[in-house]
Design an enzyme around this catalytic site. Structure first.
Site, PDB file in Angstrom:
ATOM      1  CB  VAL A  97      -0.919   0.024   1.240  1.00 61.04           C
ATOM      2  CG1 VAL A  97      -1.832   1.253   1.209  1.00 61.04           C
ATOM      3  CG2 VAL A  97      -1.747  -1.254   1.309  1.00 61.04           C
ATOM      4  CB  CYS A  98       1.015   4.221   0.374  1.00 61.20           C
ATOM      5  SG  CYS A  98       1.434   5.966   0.353  1.00 61.20           S
ATOM      6  CB  SER A  99       5.809   4.908   0.229  1.00 61.68           C
ATOM      7  OG  SER A  99       5.468   4.951   1.599  1.00 61.68           O
TER       8      SER A  99
END
Length: 313
Positions: A97-99
């Protein structure tokens, strides 16, 4: 039960964990564990403390890596990256998720794959890991047994997609409804695309109309044009569309156009007048009124906010 291991680290983004975690828990079909390099309390970037288990010897069926400000330090933790490499080899699928994509990329798991991350991290991910194909338009991407998502709330869309992959649409729909999400956004949707307000139509004619509007927001979408697309009379379309989508066709068209304008304002420098003509508003003033009514700010202010975000990402 299907085992899901959520990987966190000091400085993780709390919603990257809690959003997907709650989606899985709502179904009652998953054994979810939060794990970290060291067992005990782990502090998120916002200061929230989460108790994590140690890294399990047996891995998990699904491994999901959270993102956050501490991801660069996590990438230097050889014990964590080594465990991820081994766990991914045993898991049915691996996700970020995300970075969190940076942590997967550090292990080499993303080499040669098409992935996404938060739009503000796109350039950094591409430059740091040139063997990874980065596409930050979609909110999530599946490439084989690796899934990656955009930032923060997109992790919930990713989780719903994983649930649907495991148990079908109805189970995912029930979880989304319980969480007042209506439906998950499709992965191909832009990170700034038609959002959670877009209710899934029940019938094919109305779905055709919705898809036509979403595919070309600036097209000819008068009630007569949309009625022809649906194969219905204008009056019949008005009644059925409002009943299935929750708003009249004209209001839906305006909302899709406003979100398309938001994407363009965030990503480029196209003048408002030109943008208004391209997206079917006719005049810049019409766009400004519609944008302010739905978003609460002027188009120029919205563009400046995204510029500031990019400069500080």
């Amino acid at each position: 039960m299907h085992r899901v291991a959520f990987v966190i680290f000091d400085g993780f983004q709390s919603l990257d964990l809690t959003g997907p975690f709650e989606v899985f828990q709502y179904t009652g079909r998953y054994d979810c564990r939060v794990v970290a390099a060291e067992p005990g309390p782990v502090r998120s970037s916002s200061g929230l403390l989460v108790h994590a288990e140690g890294l399990p010897d047996g891995g998990a069926d699904t491994v999901i890596v959270s993102g956050g400000r501490g991801v660069e330090a996590a990438c230097r933790d050889e014990r964590l990256t080594g465990w991820l490499t081994a766990a991914a080899g045993k898991a049915r699928r691996t996700a970020s998720v995300c970075s969190g994509a940076f942590l997967l990329a550090e292990t080499g798991l993303l080499d040669g794959r098409r992935v996404t991350t938060h739009w503000a991290r796109e350039r950094q991910l591409r430059e740091t890991y040139p063997r990874v194909t980065v596409d930050c338009d979609p909110i999530f991407i599946r490439d084989g047994d690796v899934w990656t998502s955009a930032g923060v709330t997109a992790g919930m869309d990713l989780a719903l997609a994983l649930v649907e992959d495991d148990h079908g649409h109805e189970v995912a729909y029930d979880a989304a409804r319980e969480m007042v999400m209506f439906l998950r956004r499709p992965g191909s949707q832009s990170q700034f695309g038609v959002s959670l307000w877009a209710v899934r139509p029940k019938s094919d004619p109305i779905r055709d109309v919705v898809q036509t509007v979403q595919a070309d927001p600036g097209g000819r979408h008068s009630i007569a044009d949309l009625a022809e697309c649906a194969g219905l009379s204008p009056r019949h379309l008005q009644r059925r569309f409002t009943g299935e989508v929750g708003m009249p066709p004209a209001a839906y068209v305006e909302r899709v156009r406003v979100e398309a304008a938001g994407r363009a304002l965030a990503e480029g420098d196209e003048p408002v007048e030109a943008l208004a003509r391209r997206l079917g508003f006719g005049t810049g003033e019409t766009l400004r009124r519609a944008f302010h009514r739905q978003v609460g700010v002027a188009p120029s202010d919205y563009r400046e906010r995204f510029r500031a975000l990019k400069e500080h990402a």
